[in-house]
Design a protein around this motif. Structure first.
Motif, PDB file in Angstrom:
ATOM      1  N   ASP A  42      40.928  36.382  32.799  1.00 49.63           N
ATOM      2  CA  ASP A  42      40.997  36.593  34.260  1.00 49.63           C
ATOM      3  C   ASP A  42      40.609  37.771  34.883  1.00 49.63           C
ATOM      4  O   ASP A  42      41.341  38.810  34.775  1.00 49.63           O
ATOM      5  CB  ASP A  42      42.832  36.326  34.696  1.00 49.63           C
ATOM      6  CG  ASP A  42      43.231  36.187  36.330  1.00 49.63           C
ATOM      7  OD1 ASP A  42      42.403  36.611  36.746  1.00 49.63           O
ATOM      8  OD2 ASP A  42      44.229  35.336  36.709  1.00 49.63           O
ATOM      9  N   ALA A  43      39.810  37.826  35.549  1.00 48.21           N
ATOM     10  CA  ALA A  43      39.076  39.118  36.246  1.00 48.21           C
ATOM     11  C   ALA A  43      39.995  39.750  37.050  1.00 48.21           C
ATOM     12  O   ALA A  43      40.106  41.011  37.098  1.00 48.21           O
ATOM     13  CB  ALA A  43      37.644  38.957  36.809  1.00 48.21           C
ATOM     14  N   ALA A  44      40.707  39.094  38.166  1.00 51.25           N
ATOM     15  CA  ALA A  44      41.516  39.614  39.139  1.00 51.25           C
ATOM     16  C   ALA A  44      42.721  40.182  38.399  1.00 51.25           C
ATOM     17  O   ALA A  44      43.179  41.448  38.707  1.00 51.25           O
ATOM     18  CB  ALA A  44      42.099  38.631  39.902  1.00 51.25           C
ATOM     19  N   LYS A  45      43.210  39.660  37.345  1.00 48.37           N
ATOM     20  CA  LYS A  45      44.361  40.335  36.475  1.00 48.37           C
ATOM     21  C   LYS A  45      43.980  41.317  35.957  1.00 48.37           C
ATOM     22  O   LYS A  45      44.697  42.339  35.855  1.00 48.37           O
ATOM     23  CB  LYS A  45      44.817  39.108  35.693  1.00 48.37           C
ATOM     24  CG  LYS A  45      46.093  39.744  34.696  1.00 48.37           C
ATOM     25  CD  LYS A  45      46.345  38.602  33.364  1.00 48.37           C
ATOM     26  CE  LYS A  45      46.703  37.439  34.079  1.00 48.37           C
ATOM     27  NZ  LYS A  45      46.897  36.444  33.027  1.00 48.37           N
ATOM     28  N   VAL A  46      42.667  41.516  35.004  1.00 52.85           N
ATOM     29  CA  VAL A  46      42.371  42.764  34.755  1.00 52.85           C
ATOM     30  C   VAL A  46      41.975  44.076  35.480  1.00 52.85           C
ATOM     31  O   VAL A  46      42.517  44.956  35.385  1.00 52.85           O
ATOM     32  CB  VAL A  46      40.883  42.260  33.932  1.00 52.85           C
ATOM     33  CG1 VAL A  46      40.045  43.820  33.456  1.00 52.85           C
ATOM     34  CG2 VAL A  46      41.422  41.499  32.725  1.00 52.85           C
ATOM     35  N   GLU A  47      41.357  43.464  36.836  1.00 55.54           N
ATOM     36  CA  GLU A  47      41.577  44.660  37.828  1.00 55.54           C
ATOM     37  C   GLU A  47      42.686  45.230  37.927  1.00 55.54           C
ATOM     38  O   GLU A  47      42.737  46.468  38.009  1.00 55.54           O
ATOM     39  CB  GLU A  47      40.630  43.914  38.879  1.00 55.54           C
ATOM     40  CG  GLU A  47      40.548  45.183  39.815  1.00 55.54           C
ATOM     41  CD  GLU A  47      39.593  44.492  41.273  1.00 55.54           C
ATOM     42  OE1 GLU A  47      39.408  45.153  42.192  1.00 55.54           O
ATOM     43  OE2 GLU A  47      39.271  43.232  41.188  1.00 55.54           O
ATOM     44  N   ALA A  48      43.656  44.321  38.251  1.00 50.75           N
ATOM     45  CA  ALA A  48      45.086  44.721  38.790  1.00 50.75           C
ATOM     46  C   ALA A  48      45.728  45.583  37.462  1.00 50.75           C
ATOM     47  O   ALA A  48      46.334  46.622  37.884  1.00 50.75           O
ATOM     48  CB  ALA A  48      45.916  43.768  39.086  1.00 50.75           C
ATOM     49  N   LEU A  49      45.667  45.288  36.416  1.00 50.94           N
ATOM     50  CA  LEU A  49      46.344  45.933  35.293  1.00 50.94           C
ATOM     51  C   LEU A  49      45.639  47.164  35.109  1.00 50.94           C
ATOM     52  O   LEU A  49      46.224  48.383  34.861  1.00 50.94           O
ATOM     53  CB  LEU A  49      46.281  45.176  33.944  1.00 50.94           C
ATOM     54  CG  LEU A  49      46.958  43.970  33.744  1.00 50.94           C
ATOM     55  CD1 LEU A  49      46.743  42.998  32.540  1.00 50.94           C
ATOM     56  CD2 LEU A  49      48.266  44.235  33.711  1.00 50.94           C
TER      57      LEU A  49
END
Length: 437
Positions: A32-39
């Motif tokens: 999940d790219a959005a999750k990775v970006e947030a983390l």
């Protein structure tokens, strides 16, 4: 050590952040790219006390990074698999497709001597099968199973200071190598005397399943006693207090109410039952089906209490629901009894206004038909019934005199049996609990 964590959901994100806090160099991998970006930016995609601070500290130190591709794991000696094992659609069994995909994704990047560590909750027999896959691919890697025992709301504390560590490892030299590497990973906890149990794969897998089954059984037991207390005019809270003084029983998890939920207990006891049936031992855990049934019917009993208290109908009546998450200190609404009660009341025609300190965004995405209020006082204003279903401290500590001036009718239904019944009644409220006279 350099460590990778495959899967950065609730379990993986917490594990990665805590390992970096302990001094390891950690890369978390998720599709999940959005999750990775947030983390990577230090933002926690879930509500978990202390997690965001650890993410930001890890990023600032350079010890914690996140990526979407498994190539980022190269150079790590230990690879934790922390992906989800949801319930299969239309079945009780666990869906292991994410675990299998994680192992397949790791294979091209493993070096001889690497350690792959399963943390996901899986049916017994999974670890042995995955070790065979590692051997078949010629990876030279060893598999260990290291179940987690995290409590949502306390996950950071439970990872850094666990109450026990369990290693499931193969026999002989590979098992010794696995233990040596895990001892290095958990050197801090072991140095503080954390109990360590080293066992085989099957036992390590069963530890997690058995722990969740026992906790679920304890909760449903006291809820069954609550049903008897209702019929007999007894008080289940006093009953639980009396039982809890027996050191063989203990008071924890003996709080009667609308039951358990979340992403672990419900699906894990079902998966345990399904696996036992596959092993030809379904009768050994047949009682878990009744545990599940008791738990699920508590939700309807709560709804029935509201309907009865409102003279047989909730249609077009304003009902304030305090809580949406399955437990306090979490925004998790997976299989949440609280959210389920709100949805059922709405289905009966009630004007439901629900509130929760953390779980409104997740609830809104799932059930936009409900009414929501971010402020507790706004949620209470004009209510004809107040239903407490998640025991957040701010709801337990409400002043019945003060909030009595906000509602249209002083009627409160305590789905967690946490309010002081005498204080609420003294303030002019009609108080009803579950299994309380």
């Amino acid at each position: 050590m350099r460590i990778s964590v495959i899967g950065c959901g609730y379990l993986g994100a917490v594990h990665a952040a805590c390992m970096a806090q302990l001094g390891h160099e950690v890369v978390g991998v998720d599709v999940d790219a959005a999750k990775v970006e947030a983390l990577a930016s230090g933002s926690a995609p879930i509500f978990e006390p202390g997690l965001e601070d650890l993410l930001q500290a890890g990023a600032a130190s350079g010890r914690l990074t996140f990526a979407t591709g498994t190539a980022a794991v190269r150079g790590a000696r230990v690879h934790f698999v922390a992906v989800g094992t949801p319930q299969r659609r239309g079945e009780n069994a666990a869906d292991l497709s994410y675990v299998d995909a994680a192992i397949e994704g790791l294979l091209p990047h493993l070096a001889p001597g690497d350690l792959v560590v399963g943390k996901s909750t899986v049916p017994v027999g999974t670890a042995a099968r995955l070790q065979e896959r590692l051997d078949e691919a010629g990876s030279g890697a060893v598999l260990a199973w290291n179940p987690e025992f995290l409590r949502e709301g306390f996950a950071v504390r439970d990872t850094i200071s666990p109450d026990r560590l369990v290693y499931g490892v193969p026999a002989g030299e590979p098992g010794e190598r696995a233990r040596t590497l895990l001892d290095e990973v958990y050197a801090d906890a072991l140095g503080r005397g954390t109990p360590l149990i080293v066992t085989d794969y099957a036992t390590a897998e069963l530890v997690k399943a058995a722990a969740n089954a026992f906790l679920a059984t304890k909760i449903s037991f006291i809820n069954a006693m609550s049903e008897i207390a209702d019929a007999a005019g007894a008080d289940v809270t006093a009953l639980a207090d009396a039982l809890g003084h027996d050191v063989r029983i203990g008071r924890r998890f003996l709080n009667a109410g609308i039951g358990f939920g979340g992403g672990c207990l419900p699906k894990d006891i079902r998966a345990f039952t399904a696996r036992a049936e596959e092993l030809g031992r379904g009768e050994s855990v047949a009682f878990l089906k009744e545990i599940d049934a008791i738990n699920l019917r508590r939700r309807q009993q709560m709804v029935d209490m509201v309907v009865e208290a409102l003279d047989g109908s909730v249609f077009q009546k304003k009902v304030t629901v305090l809580g949406l998450a399955f437990k306090p200190e979490s925004d998790d609404v997976r299989d949440s009894p609280a959210l389920d009660v709100a949805v059922r009341l709405h289905g009966l025609g009630a004007h439901v206004v629900a509130t929760d300190p953390a779980a409104i965004p997740t609830s809104l995405r799932l059930h936009p038909q409900l009414g929501f209020a971010t402020d507790t006082r706004d949620a209470l204003r004009g209510a004809e019934a107040v239903v407490l279903v998640t025991e957040w401290p701010q709801y337990r500590d409400l002043d019945p005199v003060e909030v009595g001036g906000l509602v249209a009718s002083r009627l409160v239904l305590d789905g967690r049996n946490v309010l002081d019944a005498a204080a609420w009644r003294a303030a002019g409220w009609t108080y009803r609990g579950m299994g309380r006279p």
